[in-house]
Write an enzyme that holds these catalytic residues in place. Structure first.
Site, short mmCIF file in Angstrom:
data_model
loop_
_atom_site.label_atom_id
_atom_site.label_comp_id
_atom_site.label_asym_id
_atom_site.label_seq_id
_atom_site.Cartn_x
_atom_site.Cartn_y
_atom_site.Cartn_z
N ASN A 177 0.82 -1.20 0.00
CA ASN A 177 0.00 0.00 0.00
C ASN A 177 0.86 1.26 0.00
O ASN A 177 1.81 1.38 0.78
CB ASN A 177 -0.89 0.01 1.25
CG ASN A 177 -1.81 1.23 1.28
OD1 ASN A 177 -2.73 1.33 0.48
ND2 ASN A 177 -1.54 2.17 2.18
N GLU A 178 0.55 2.18 -0.90
CA GLU A 178 1.18 3.51 -0.94
C GLU A 178 2.65 3.44 -0.52
O GLU A 178 3.06 4.03 0.48
CB GLU A 178 0.41 4.48 -0.06
CG GLU A 178 -1.04 4.62 -0.49
CD GLU A 178 -1.87 5.58 0.36
OE1 GLU A 178 -1.32 6.15 1.33
OE2 GLU A 178 -3.06 5.75 0.07
N GLU B 116 -7.82 3.37 -4.41
CA GLU B 116 -8.51 4.02 -3.29
C GLU B 116 -9.03 5.36 -3.79
O GLU B 116 -8.41 6.01 -4.63
CB GLU B 116 -7.59 4.30 -2.11
CG GLU B 116 -7.18 3.12 -1.28
CD GLU B 116 -6.36 3.56 -0.05
OE1 GLU B 116 -6.42 4.75 0.33
OE2 GLU B 116 -5.66 2.69 0.52
N TRP C 288 -12.53 3.76 -0.34
CA TRP C 288 -11.99 3.69 1.02
C TRP C 288 -13.01 4.34 1.95
O TRP C 288 -13.35 5.49 1.79
CB TRP C 288 -10.65 4.41 1.13
CG TRP C 288 -10.08 4.22 2.51
CD1 TRP C 288 -10.37 4.95 3.62
CD2 TRP C 288 -9.13 3.21 2.91
NE1 TRP C 288 -9.68 4.46 4.71
CE2 TRP C 288 -8.91 3.39 4.29
CE3 TRP C 288 -8.48 2.18 2.23
CZ2 TRP C 288 -8.04 2.57 5.01
CZ3 TRP C 288 -7.61 1.39 2.96
CH2 TRP C 288 -7.40 1.58 4.33
#
Length: 343
Positions: free
Chosen positions: A168-169, A266, A295
């Site tokens: 994630n990110e 997201e 999200w």
């Protein structure tokens, strides 16, 4: 998304011009390079013609919700609730143990079973990489790759219903560190392939997933080419950086014009770094056949509780954001189709 997101750097607005300028200046009808195709040797969900498809080649348009499983492991009823809301997929937050409690093979197997039971394509993501280079506690993509490899015996044979979201990110806003995104991402993908993974792999953009410096956009073709299976999908997270229709469409067009697979991994309706244009995100992805994950189902804190789709994990307490995603224009009720693997 990270638990509490920092405001994007004040240079983001200027950088957004740099992100858009090459797109707006591209001559009409300009030739674009052909993208690798993962269909030839695919064993499950795969990329074909720049789109995500099922094992039999049927289009797979992801329409889903993120669920913060690693922080709320007891909320297993949420999988059924998300399916009842009309999602055809769920993006499940996991931990490799660097920052939060490691989700072990037994727990991951249970998650996959809950997804299958509720006819949801299961997108598993390692959240511990969030903000590397800016967030001191974040793990690396190499650590994430090691985590996924430890789960290979658990996940083999699920290629038709499980997708791996590598990390994630995986980078914050540190430009010097972010310069390694393409090499690090390519190396992690190669490790998974060498270990025997045949799943589709989703890779998140740097800069807290928003890619406002255009790093993923500019190197996506090289990263896809580095996947020997040609089965990588790119994911942008759309929050405050994407507050106009022009920014949203230009960014997504930069991928689709090259035949590169892209999803919005997201997005929200508001955020601490600005007000995203969720209406354009939802309508344009519908018109272009691009997947998305809103999200998130429930459990947000740190001032972003407004991103809960239901309050307290109770589907009977749907929020305005939940209504927008589930029954609003271009939402789940209008666009979500169950994956054929569950027929």
């Amino acid at each position: 998304m990270r638990p509490t997101r920092a405001t994007i750097s004040g240079t983001a607005a200027a950088a957004m011009f740099l992100l858009l300028a090459p797109l707006l200046g591209q001559p009409a009808g300009a030739a674009t390079p052909a993208a690798p195709d993962g269909g030839a040797n695919a064993v499950g969900i795969h990329v074909s013609g720049g789109q995500l498809v099922e094992s039999d080649g049927s289009p797979l348009l992801l329409r889903g919700v993120s669920h913060a499983h690693t922080w709320y492991a007891a909320q297993t009823g949420s999988f059924a609730d998300i399916a009842d809301a009309g999602a055809n997929s769920v993006r499940v937050v996991l931990s490799d143990g660097t920052r939060w409690t490691r989700n072990d093979p037994a727990d991951v197997a249970n998650v996959v079973g809950l997804c299958t039971e509720n006819r949801l394509i299961c997108v598993l993501e390692d959240h511990d990489t969030t903000g590397y280079g800016e967030e001191a506690a974040a793990s690396t993509l190499d650590t994430a790759a090691s985590y996924w490899i430890s789960l290979l015996p658990t996940l083999q044979g699920t290629e038709d219903r499980v997708i791996i979201n590598l990390g994630n990110e995986p980078y914050g806003n540190n430009a010097e560190v972010n310069a390694g995104w393409a090499a690090d991402t390519s190396a992690a993908i190669q490790r998974l392939r060498d270990a025997g993974f045949e799943h589709t792999i989703i890779v998140d953009a740097p800069s807290w997933g928003q890619d406002w410096q255009g790093i993923m956009r500019d190197s996506a073709a090289d990263v896809l080419a580095a996947d020997p299976d040609g089965n990588t999908v790119f994911s942008v997270h759309m929050y405050g950086v994407y507050d106009t229709a022009a920014e949203i469409t230009a960014y997504l067009d930069a991928f689709t014009s090259q035949g590169l697979p892209i999803i919005v991994g997201e997005f929200g309706h508001d955020h601490s770094d600005g007000n995203p244009d969720e209406d354009t995100i939802m309508s344009y992805t519908r018109s272009q056949g691009i997947g998305w994950f809103a999200w998130s189902w429930s459990g947000n804190s740190g001032g972003v509780e407004y991103l809960d789709m239901v309050t307290g994990f109770d589907p009977a307490q749907r929020t305005a954001w939940g209504n927008r995603v589930i029954t609003g224009p271009d939402g789940l009720a209008e666009t979500s189709v169950r994956a054929g693997v569950f027929d």
